[in-house]
Design a protein around this motif. Structure first.
Motif, PDB file in Angstrom:
ATOM      1  N   ALA A  34       0.429  -1.531  -0.082  1.00 10.95           N
ATOM      2  CA  ALA A  34      -0.197  -0.353   0.493  1.00 10.95           C
ATOM      3  C   ALA A  34       0.772   1.069   0.192  1.00 10.95           C
ATOM      4  N   ALA A  35       2.343   1.378   0.878  1.00 15.69           N
ATOM      5  CA  ALA A  35       3.131   2.491   0.787  1.00 15.69           C
ATOM      6  C   ALA A  35       3.645   2.925  -0.505  1.00 15.69           C
ATOM      7  N   ARG A  36       3.836   1.614  -0.917  1.00 15.87           N
ATOM      8  CA  ARG A  36       4.101   1.712  -2.685  1.00 15.87           C
ATOM      9  C   ARG A  36       3.704   1.982  -3.596  1.00 15.87           C
ATOM     10  N   MET A  37       2.493   1.458  -3.183  1.00 14.89           N
ATOM     11  CA  MET A  37       1.400   2.382  -4.278  1.00 14.89           C
ATOM     12  C   MET A  37       1.037   3.969  -3.868  1.00 14.89           C
ATOM     13  N   GLN A  38       1.141   4.200  -2.791  1.00 17.85           N
ATOM     14  CA  GLN A  38       0.681   5.853  -2.943  1.00 17.85           C
ATOM     15  C   GLN A  38       1.910   6.437  -3.014  1.00 17.85           C
ATOM     16  N   ALA A  39       2.949   6.066  -3.189  1.00 17.96           N
ATOM     17  CA  ALA A  39       4.124   6.784  -3.819  1.00 17.96           C
ATOM     18  C   ALA A  39       4.092   6.499  -5.631  1.00 17.96           C
ATOM     19  N   CYS A  40       3.420   5.833  -5.694  1.00 16.73           N
ATOM     20  CA  CYS A  40       3.098   5.595  -7.566  1.00 16.73           C
ATOM     21  C   CYS A  40       2.177   6.202  -7.551  1.00 16.73           C
ATOM     22  N   ASP A  41       0.919   7.236  -6.855  1.00 18.55           N
ATOM     23  CA  ASP A  41      -0.193   8.098  -7.180  1.00 18.55           C
ATOM     24  C   ASP A  41       0.688   9.095  -6.678  1.00 18.55           C
ATOM     25  N   VAL A  42       1.731   9.371  -5.873  1.00 16.89           N
ATOM     26  CA  VAL A  42       2.091  10.588  -5.431  1.00 16.89           C
ATOM     27  C   VAL A  42       2.952  11.544  -6.827  1.00 16.89           C
ATOM     28  N   ALA A  43       3.234  10.175  -7.525  1.00 14.51           N
ATOM     29  CA  ALA A  43       4.636  10.436  -8.838  1.00 14.51           C
ATOM     30  C   ALA A  43       3.775  10.861 -10.117  1.00 14.51           C
ATOM     31  N   LEU A  44       2.503  10.331 -10.001  1.00 12.27           N
ATOM     32  CA  LEU A  44       1.968  10.381 -11.258  1.00 12.27           C
ATOM     33  C   LEU A  44       1.957  11.780 -12.075  1.00 12.27           C
ATOM     34  N   PRO A  45       1.796  12.625 -11.724  1.00 14.46           N
ATOM     35  CA  PRO A  45       1.773  14.121 -12.225  1.00 14.46           C
ATOM     36  C   PRO A  45       3.504  14.327 -12.643  1.00 14.46           C
TER      37      PRO A  45
ATOM     38  N   GLY B 245      -7.367   5.799  -8.788  1.00 15.81           N
ATOM     39  CA  GLY B 245      -5.688   5.445  -8.686  1.00 15.81           C
ATOM     40  C   GLY B 245      -5.145   4.438  -9.231  1.00 15.81           C
ATOM     41  N   MET B 246      -3.862   3.788  -8.542  1.00 15.00           N
ATOM     42  CA  MET B 246      -3.664   2.999  -8.693  1.00 15.00           C
ATOM     43  C   MET B 246      -4.476   1.901  -8.643  1.00 15.00           C
ATOM     44  N   THR B 247      -4.896   1.664  -7.356  1.00 13.43           N
ATOM     45  CA  THR B 247      -5.970   1.009  -6.418  1.00 13.43           C
ATOM     46  C   THR B 247      -6.854   0.208  -8.332  1.00 13.43           C
ATOM     47  N   ALA B 248      -7.757   1.253  -8.393  1.00 11.54           N
ATOM     48  CA  ALA B 248      -8.670   1.159  -9.661  1.00 11.54           C
ATOM     49  C   ALA B 248      -8.261   0.943 -10.255  1.00 11.54           C
ATOM     50  N   ALA B 249      -6.676   0.789 -11.124  1.00 12.46           N
ATOM     51  CA  ALA B 249      -5.935   1.180 -11.956  1.00 12.46           C
ATOM     52  C   ALA B 249      -6.278  -0.749 -11.860  1.00 12.46           C
ATOM     53  N   VAL B 250      -5.951  -1.038 -10.780  1.00 13.85           N
ATOM     54  CA  VAL B 250      -5.726  -2.332 -10.497  1.00 13.85           C
ATOM     55  C   VAL B 250      -6.512  -3.388 -10.716  1.00 13.85           C
ATOM     56  N   GLN B 251      -6.990  -3.534  -9.600  1.00 11.36           N
ATOM     57  CA  GLN B 251      -8.883  -3.688  -9.723  1.00 11.36           C
ATOM     58  C   GLN B 251      -9.289  -4.019 -10.928  1.00 11.36           C
ATOM     59  N   VAL B 252      -9.852  -2.608 -11.651  1.00  9.29           N
ATOM     60  CA  VAL B 252     -10.223  -2.753 -12.680  1.00  9.29           C
ATOM     61  C   VAL B 252      -9.375  -3.602 -14.558  1.00  9.29           C
ATOM     62  N   LEU B 253      -8.645  -2.707 -13.807  1.00 11.99           N
ATOM     63  CA  LEU B 253      -7.681  -4.592 -15.104  1.00 11.99           C
ATOM     64  C   LEU B 253      -7.815  -5.271 -14.461  1.00 11.99           C
ATOM     65  N   ALA B 254      -7.942  -5.976 -13.597  1.00 16.18           N
ATOM     66  CA  ALA B 254      -8.097  -7.376 -13.474  1.00 16.18           C
ATOM     67  C   ALA B 254      -9.465  -7.983 -13.599  1.00 16.18           C
ATOM     68  N   LEU B 255      -9.966  -7.298 -13.261  1.00 19.88           N
ATOM     69  CA  LEU B 255     -12.201  -8.070 -12.717  1.00 19.88           C
ATOM     70  C   LEU B 255     -12.212  -7.759 -14.160  1.00 19.88           C
TER      71      LEU B 255
ATOM     72  N   PHE C 173      -6.678   5.321 -17.728  1.00 19.74           N
ATOM     73  CA  PHE C 173      -8.056   6.040 -17.186  1.00 19.74           C
ATOM     74  C   PHE C 173      -7.905   6.459 -16.229  1.00 19.74           C
ATOM     75  N   CYS C 174      -8.140   5.663 -15.593  1.00 22.80           N
ATOM     76  CA  CYS C 174      -7.715   4.993 -13.658  1.00 22.80           C
ATOM     77  C   CYS C 174      -6.699   6.653 -13.733  1.00 22.80           C
ATOM     78  N   LEU C 175      -5.417   6.147 -13.672  1.00 25.10           N
ATOM     79  CA  LEU C 175      -4.468   6.661 -14.058  1.00 25.10           C
ATOM     80  C   LEU C 175      -4.293   8.247 -14.386  1.00 25.10           C
ATOM     81  N   HIS C 176      -5.079   8.095 -15.176  1.00 28.80           N
ATOM     82  CA  HIS C 176      -5.651   9.706 -16.310  1.00 28.80           C
ATOM     83  C   HIS C 176      -6.051  10.655 -15.020  1.00 28.80           C
ATOM     84  N   ARG C 177      -6.646   9.808 -14.400  1.00 29.16           N
ATOM     85  CA  ARG C 177      -8.300  10.388 -13.425  1.00 29.16           C
ATOM     86  C   ARG C 177      -7.340  11.070 -12.223  1.00 29.16           C
ATOM     87  N   ALA C 178      -6.364  10.394 -11.947  1.00 32.18           N
ATOM     88  CA  ALA C 178      -5.321  10.764 -10.664  1.00 32.18           C
ATOM     89  C   ALA C 178      -4.525  11.679 -11.013  1.00 32.18           C
TER      90      ALA C 178
END
Length: 276
Positions: A35-46, A176-186, A207-212
């Protein structure tokens, strides 16, 4: 084992065993470390810079330590046992460029929240078809034809896709990353269309990452990275489907995002002269 989709014949339907089932909802959250790693990815997205030629960039920087580390993380301990098709870099680059072009064209036409019509229009664009949901059984089969796996029944897959769009709109699958990973897999698990399910999942991931906050010019090359993983993504998807173990998927996509960020910082000097 790499798989390809095909419609089931009546004899295959009779022999169907171990059919793919819908993944439980909601998916489990990542462990604290992931979760901490995913949060770091979210922060870095922009801050990510676009990588214009991802296939060529990956090849050009293949000898660098950062690439070796990322490739080891993308692959799974079972990857050496996977039978994968030979790498065709020019073809892969063409496929990736076309996916990015279709995605960007489609994204400019949609509003939030996404509707089923938006999703079906994407499928029509990427397959040259009508975007209709499948109504018949479909299997995936190994490239050597020796193994096959029945997918989720058509009526269940259509219901899951509609449910997933509602959950995405409500924020129930995170952001962000959580939505992106879950949506892709589902989306991959539901396999609601005869063709284009992988492309749809990868489009919705971006798309989820662009929204984030991911910059508009960026498009994570998940097709290329899946090939690079030598089955690493597919194995982790099956682990999530069969055992509800999602940390492997979450961590895998942290690596894809981190690698894309690193590639965007490298000089654009692809090595196109060596035999691949």
């Amino acid at each position: 084992m790499a798989m390809i989709a095909h419609l089931a014949t009546s004899s295959e339907q009779e022999a169907a065993t171990g059919a793919r089932m819908l993944m439980p909802m909601p998916p489990p959250p990542p462990c604290t470390t992931v979760a901490a790693r995913m949060q770091a990815c979210d922060v870095a997205l922009p801050t990510l810079q676009p990588c214009r030629l991802p296939c060529q960039q990956l090849w050009a920087h293949r000898g660098k330590p950062q690439m070796h580390v990322a490739v080891r993380q993308l692959r799974h301990r079972l990857s050496p046992h996977m039978r994968m098709p030979a790498l065709d870099l020019p073809k892969l680059a063409q496929i990736e460029a076309e996916e990015a072009r279709i995605y960007h064209d489609w994204r400019r036409t949609v509003c939030w929240p996404l509707s089923m019509a938006d999703v079906q229009r994407f499928i029509a664009l990427c397959t040259g078809g009508d975007g209709a949901l499948r109504t018949t059984p479909v299997w995936i089969r190994s490239h050597d034809g020796h193994s096959q796996l029945p997918m989720v029944p058509a009526h269940h897959s259509a219901e899951r896709l509609a449910q997933l769009l509602r959950l995405l709109a409500d924020g129930a699958v995170g952001v962000g990353m959580t939505a992106a990973v879950q949506v892709l897999a589902l989306v991959n698990n539901a396999h609601a269309f005869r063709d284009g399910n992988g492309r749809l999942g990868r489009a919705l991931f971006n798309f989820c990452l662009h929204r984030a906050g991911l910059p508009d010019q960026c498009f994570l090359p998940l097709k290329t990275l899946t090939v690079l993983s030598q089955g690493g993504y597919e194995i982790r998807l099956r682990e999530a489907e069969l055992y509800d173990r999602w940390d492997g998927l979450y961590g895998y996509h942290c690596t894809t995002t981190e690698l894309y960020a690193w590639l965007g910082e490298q000089p654009a000097a692809p090595d196109q002269n060596e035999d691949v």
